[in-house]
Scaffold this active site. Structure first.
Site, short mmCIF file in Angstrom:
data_model
loop_
_atom_site.label_atom_id
_atom_site.label_comp_id
_atom_site.label_asym_id
_atom_site.label_seq_id
_atom_site.Cartn_x
_atom_site.Cartn_y
_atom_site.Cartn_z
N ASP A 1 19.59 48.90 0.66
CA ASP A 1 19.68 49.53 1.96
C ASP A 1 21.09 50.05 2.10
OD1 ASP A 1 18.74 48.53 5.37
OD2 ASP A 1 19.24 50.46 4.45
N ASP B 1 9.77 45.21 3.04
CA ASP B 1 10.77 44.16 2.78
C ASP B 1 10.95 43.37 4.06
OD1 ASP B 1 12.76 46.18 4.20
OD2 ASP B 1 13.79 44.23 4.00
#
Ligand SMILES: N#Cc1ccc(CCNc2nc3cc4nc(N)[nH]c(=O)c4cc3[nH]2)cc1
Length: 376
Positions: A92, A271
């Protein structure tokens, strides 16, 4: 990286596919265990591979940049080498973590200035910097630098935030196109749809992201406290606009029920820290519902953790033993519970994929949703 759409369920919008990367192929729908600081807390990489059967794990730009630092990761030859994980990694970009973790942060058109929650030092992430940092970390899939729009927020705030994320995306794409991978394997950039819970903004953002023709697309700004119904309706709207031949990644989602419902709406990648974080608090996901193993009722229950469990921890260890370990605050408790919960999530998406391929997904999903929400 390229996506092969293998099958779309005729009774829902669920899809089964393959994501081919230079570190191997990922079967979708897929759940990605979160390894924020280069480790999925309490689990060895070998257990992730062999017992959890994880196909891809998440790392975090914000955390890894602050600690251990880019010099350490680059010196190792990238994150895969540094942590000893040979399968795919997704990072990320830091947009969400700066917003949720940094001690103080100031957002301007240029980027985000923030203070480290470790030592108070000041740092600055721009879209360009976030791409350069992810080039150095070396994940197979990297995320655009965005602003995760807080929830709730006014319509005009959401609109301004979304448009800035779109301007930042163009800067990320330019930076990506003018830099090369550092370790000899390819990296894919995923843009992120924003727009909060406002349908017209979500439509505008999904259309803008679709126009970038990226190899995969992410849905951000959800799982930030909004009601599930809003998460599902925004996800449904965005998935109806994003291209069908590219994977859709719904960030930060979620509970087993959230995942099954979102698969049915056309999401391919997930996720969430929930399975690992809940494990550390003794909350187990099982085929019959969730268990709080700290509850006295398990003290002398010598049955396996989950009779339908897929890994050795489910068969070798009893509820009574894990109850004892977690009460005694033994390290082994976290290891057993984390392997169990992550294996549960991976087995759930694996079964969903099998059901999509044999055409029984819709009825199976409806049965599962009833069972999974139960506490036992
Ligand atoms: N236990 C537990 C638990 C803790 C936190 C959460 C919420 C995770 N939600 C979430 N992660 C995100 C990451 C994100 N990253 C980026 N770059 N952008 C997002 O909009 C974004 C949105 C997210 N939403 C869910 C479960």
């Amino acid at each position: 990286m390229h996506f092969e759409l293998k099958h779309t369920d005729p009774h829902s919008k669920a899809r089964a596919g393959l994501i081919h990367t230079d570190h191997g192929t990922i079967e979708t729908p897929i759940f990605m265990p979160v390894g924020t600081q280069g480790t999925v807390k309490g689990v060895h990489q070998q257990e992730l591979r062999d017992d959890v059967e994880a196909q891809i794990i998440l790392g975090n730009t914000f955390h890894l940049y602050l600690r251990p630092g880019l010099d350490v990761i680059e010196g190792a030859g990238g994150l895969h080498q540094f942590i000893g994980w040979e399968r795919p990694i997704l990072t990320d970009s830091g947009g969400y973590q700066v917003y949720s973790l940094a001690t103080s942060r100031k957002i301007t058109e240029e980027g985000v200035r923030f203070q480290s929650h470790h030592d108070g030092s000041y740092h600055f992430f721009s879209p360009e910097r976030a791409i350069d940092i992810q080039r150095t970390i070396g994940a197979d899939i990297i995320m655009a630098f965005d602003e995760c729009t807080p929830y709730p927020c006014e319509y005009n705030y959401a609109k301004r935030s979304m448009h800035m994320t779109h301007r930042w995306l163009k800067r990320c794409i330019t930076q990506m196109d003018s830099t090369e991978p550092k370790y000899g394997y390819s990296q894919a950039l995923f843009p992120i749809v924003q727009g909060s819970v406002y349908p017209d903004l979500r439509k505008e953002s999904a259309e803008f992201i679709a126009e970038q023709h990226a190899v995969g697309n992410a849905i951000g700004g959800l799982s930030v406290g909004e009601p599930d119904e809003d998460m599902y309706s925004m996800t449904d709207l965005v998935c109806s606009i994003l291209p069908t031949d590219k994977p859709r990644y719904l960030m930060g989602v979620g509970t087993p029920v959230n995942i099954l419902e979102s698969i049915a709406l056309g999401v391919d990648m997930f996720d969430c820290v929930m399975p690992s974080r809940n494990a550390r608090h003794g909350m187990l996901f099982t085929s019959e519902g969730t268990i709080n193993i700290k509850n006295h009722k398990w003290r002398m229950d010598y049955s396996p953790l989950d009779p339908n469990g897929t890994t050795y921890v489910d068969q070798v260890y009893t509820k009574a033993y894990l109850h004892h370990l977690i009460k005694a605050k033994e390290n082994l408790a976290i290891q057993i519970a984390t392997i169990h919960n992550l294996a549960f999530y991976l087995a759930l998406v694996k079964e969903a994929r099998r059901r999509i391929l044999d055409g029984t997904f819709r009825t199976w999903k409806d049965e599962q949703v009833k069972k999974l929400g139960r506490r036992i």
